[in-house]
Motif scaffolding. Structure first.
Motif: not given
Length: 222
Positions: A90, A93, A67
């Protein structure tokens, strides 16, 4: 099909094993030869393992699970990626309180800018790894959607077929800029999985209902 897995964590090892079970040739790459070979030893199914460089050279299709990291930091040379299909699975966060900023540039678009000679495809970012345990059956009975974006139509179709091979329902989402919307869906499904339902088997599916036989509510106005 020859598939290289770059980064053999949960997503990479799971998808690699599923594709190997369907007869695809799979090479698991890792930061070290030992890491990649260890994943292949667990997966069996005739898979191979080694470094990310070796996986990149091996595959016609590459699953990029690392990622937000420029491939130039992962590979000895990004020239090996030229012409290859790279699947970006991906998501960003998770911020505190799921307070995501608007996505002005997707991770997939950023990856495409870093490897302009490759064909980047967004897919497999809207479900938890646990869902793969159900593939290909009974997963196919539930019509779980995999949303697929790419500027290259042939690459898009290739990845859609790989999704269908392991029991998913592929949804053609058009060009790569739509990956901003798909990554937004990834944010939403993780909010539902973690923040609301607390169930990793929560998924998204697109369905098209039959048209109403009459417009008793007046219908859509111009």
């Amino acid at each position: 099909m020859k598939i290289g897995i770059l980064g053999s964590g949960n997503m990479g090892s799971s998808l690699g094993l599923l594709w190997a079970e369907q007869g695809h040739e799979v090479f698991f790459g890792g930061r070290t030869t030992e890491k990649g070979r260890a994943v292949a030893a667990l997966a069996e199914q005739g898979t191979q393992g080694g470094t990310n460089d070796e996986a990149a050279r091996f595959g016609d299709v590459l699953l990029y699970t690392i990622r937000g990291i420029n491939p130039a930091e992962v590979l000895t040379s990004v020239e090996v990626l030229s012409g290859k299909i790279i699947i970006d699975c991906n998501n960003f966060e998770i911020p505190e309180g799921f307070a995501y900023a608007p996505i002005e540039l997707s991770l997939a678009e950023k990856l495409a800018s870093q490897v302009p000679n490759a064909r980047v495809v967004k897919a497999f970012n809207t479900m938890a790894q646990e869902v793969f345990e159900l593939a290909p059956s009974p997963l196919k009975d539930y019509q779980v959607s995999v949303f697929v974006c790419a500027d290259d139509a042939q690459a898009r179709q290739t990845v859609m077929k790989l999704a269908e091979d392991i029991g998913f329902t592929a949804v053609d989402c058009g060009e790569l800029r739509h990956s901003r919307l798909v990554e937004g869906l990834g944010n939403f499904i993780r909010f539902m999985i973690i923040g609301q339902l607390q169930n990793p088997y929560t998924t998204l599916s697109i369905d098209v209902l039959p048209a109403a036989s009459e417009q008793r509510l007046g219908g859509r106005q111009p």
